[in-house]
Scaffold this motif. Structure first.
Motif, PDB file in Angstrom:
ATOM      1  N   GLU A 154      46.484  42.810  39.353  1.00 24.69           N
ATOM      2  CA  GLU A 154      45.532  41.707  39.480  1.00 24.69           C
ATOM      3  C   GLU A 154      44.462  42.039  40.507  1.00 24.69           C
ATOM      4  N   GLU A 155      44.877  42.718  41.576  1.00 24.06           N
ATOM      5  CA  GLU A 155      43.971  42.942  42.701  1.00 24.06           C
ATOM      6  C   GLU A 155      43.049  44.142  42.465  1.00 24.06           C
ATOM      7  N   ASP A 203      48.651  31.489  41.965  1.00 24.92           N
ATOM      8  CA  ASP A 203      48.109  32.564  42.802  1.00 24.92           C
ATOM      9  C   ASP A 203      47.698  32.030  44.169  1.00 24.92           C
ATOM     10  N   HIS A 227      51.148  37.177  40.141  1.00 20.75           N
ATOM     11  CA  HIS A 227      50.982  38.630  40.147  1.00 20.75           C
ATOM     12  C   HIS A 227      51.851  39.338  41.183  1.00 20.75           C
ATOM     13  N   ASP A 231      49.498  35.727  48.987  1.00 25.36           N
ATOM     14  CA  ASP A 231      48.847  36.287  47.793  1.00 25.36           C
ATOM     15  C   ASP A 231      49.526  37.575  47.360  1.00 25.36           C
ATOM     16  N   ASP A 232      50.531  37.591  46.507  1.00 26.86           N
ATOM     17  CA  ASP A 232      50.903  36.433  45.743  1.00 26.86           C
ATOM     18  C   ASP A 232      52.414  36.250  45.744  1.00 26.86           C
TER      19      ASP A 232
HETATM   20 ZN   LIG Z   1      46.121  36.851  44.183  1.00 26.00          ZN
END
Ligand SMILES: [Zn+2]
Length: 422
Positions: free
Chosen positions: A179-180, A207, A118, A145-146
């Motif tokens: 994604e977050e 990830d 991501h 991340d990430d």
């Molecule tokens: Zn992540």
């Protein structure tokens, strides 16, 4: 099962020349990891991945120095698009959600593997994005991340290209958005419901750092709850229902909810706000609530309990004041990540275990909340793997990535891509 049945139907329509032909997906053999290690080009590629890890770390830093706040991943997406392009991937494009997609053809029609990481971070535009490096430690917001996942994608692509390894199945490499947090998986939602709908056989997300294999997708529901009323003077208008008091009642009820420890099911009131001044009956009070479970049914049960608690708190406060300044409550969903799981025995998990063992690395089967949740909830074989190295302070501005032996993560991802694209 439904999905298998669909594939069979597609096989019978192979003679429709206009259709993209599909073949039934065969499971990788149980010892796919050690089989791959016996192939000379694979062995060469693995050695090369180890020796070029320092350059990969440079790329990890380069991508991470481009800010990618929630909903504003465009600049980092463009950089990834250029990297994919220069590595020789085909049909490199950015979809309408902002995902970067790039294709590597297979020698056969399937299985179609999507290999992703991501783009987005949890950090807003106000956070200074600066990376530093001291020895093996890389430091900066998002470095594990990430940005690690993005770098690993590039490492895998480069290794495939340099060794000119042809996989039977095509691989689509993807950098996803959203994604977050409040991004709420909007990138993968577009991926699975947009142009690739029904065309993804296997999904892997890389990830973060470590060597874990996530096969249980923890689902979450998030609400912003707002109590509203007339509001007034604390003394002069005393006797009106009070949104802040109603919020307190609601929080007390939520705090007392009983949830199972297995499957792990949790609740949290994470933020509260509202009020005008100490001597005013506020006209508004709000909170943000996060509910999670690795089990869909348990999450639904918890959700129902929370809804009841909110309604009961509202009634209690209105009844208390005999409906003077009658309150209302609104519940806005600000997050909905479906729970899902792939059995530890499933071929995709076993393939990940096999390549991990073949490299002599420890196997750790985990649960988490990642892009794979969506694929799992749709019944598509999916896992999330860590990208090697070690992280501390994930989601903080002091996030670090310890690159000691991080090449192991790159090698493992490369082997997994090979195992799943055949
Ligand atoms: Zn992540």
């Amino acid at each position: 099962m439904v999905r298998l049945a669909m594939l069979v139907v597609v096989v019978f329509t192979l003679f429709d020349a206009s259709a993209r032909t599909r073949v039934p997906v065969q499971s990788p053999p149980a010892d796919v990891g050690s089989q791959l290690l016996r192939e000379p080009p694979v062995k060469t590629a693995l050695d090369r991945l180890k020796s070029t890890e320092p350059q990969l770390l440079d790329e990890q830093i380069r991508l991470c120095e481009i800010p990618a706040p929630p909903f504003k991943e465009g600049r980092r997406a463009e950089a990834l698009r250029q990297s994919f392009q220069s590595l020789g991937l085909k049909n490199v494009r950015i979809d309408r959600a902002g995902n970067v997609l790039a294709e590597r053809a297979g020698t056969a029609a399937g299985p179609h593997l999507v290999f992703s990481a991501h783009l987005d971070t949890v950090f807003g535009e106000d956070v200074a994005i600066r990376m530093t490096r001291a020895g093996s430690i890389l430091k900066g917001p998002g470095i594990s991340d990430d940005c690690r996942g993005l770098a690993v994608l590039l490492g895998v692509v480069r290794a495939l290209e340099e060794a000119q390894i042809q996989t039977p199945g095509p691989i689509t490499f993807v950098g996803t958005v959203g994604e977050e947090g409040l991004g709420d998986l909007r990138g993968v939602k577009e991926l699975f419901n947009g142009e690739l709908k029904g065309r993804i056989d296997r999904f892997v997300s890389v990830d973060g750092a470590g060597l874990g294999i996530t096969h249980i997708g923890v689902g979450s529901l998030r609400y912003r709850v707002t109590f509203k009323g007339a509001g007034g003077h604390s003394y002069g208008d005393f006797g009106l229902a009070n949104p802040v008091h109603a919020l307190g009642r609601a929080m007390a009820r939520i705090a007392d909810l009983e949830v199972p420890t297995l499957p792990k099911t949790t609740f949290n009131v994470g933020r509260v706000g509202g009020g005008t001044s100490v001597n005013a009956i506020s006209s508004e009070a709000w909170m943000e609530v996060d509910l999670r479970s690795s089990d869909r049914a348990a999450l639904a049960t918890l959700d129902a309990s929370v809804q009841k608690a909110l309604d009961a708190a509202l009634k209690e406060e209105n009844d208390r004041w005999e409906n003077r300044g009658r309150l209302t409550v609104s519940k806005t969903t600000v997050g909905n990540r479906p729970a899902g799981r792939v059995s530890a025995d499933a071929p995709i998990v076993q393939a990940a275990v096999s390549v991990t063992r073949a490299l002599g690395l420890p196997v750790s089967l985990d649960e988490g909340s990642t892009d794979s949740n969506l694929a799992m909830s749709l019944g598509i074989p999916a896992i999330t793997i860590d990208g090697g190295g070690k992280a501390t302070g994930t989601h903080s501005t002091d996030e670090t990535f310890d690159s000691t032996n991080s090449w192991q993560g790159t090698q493992r991802a490369f082997l997994l891509a090979l195992a799943l694209a055949r």
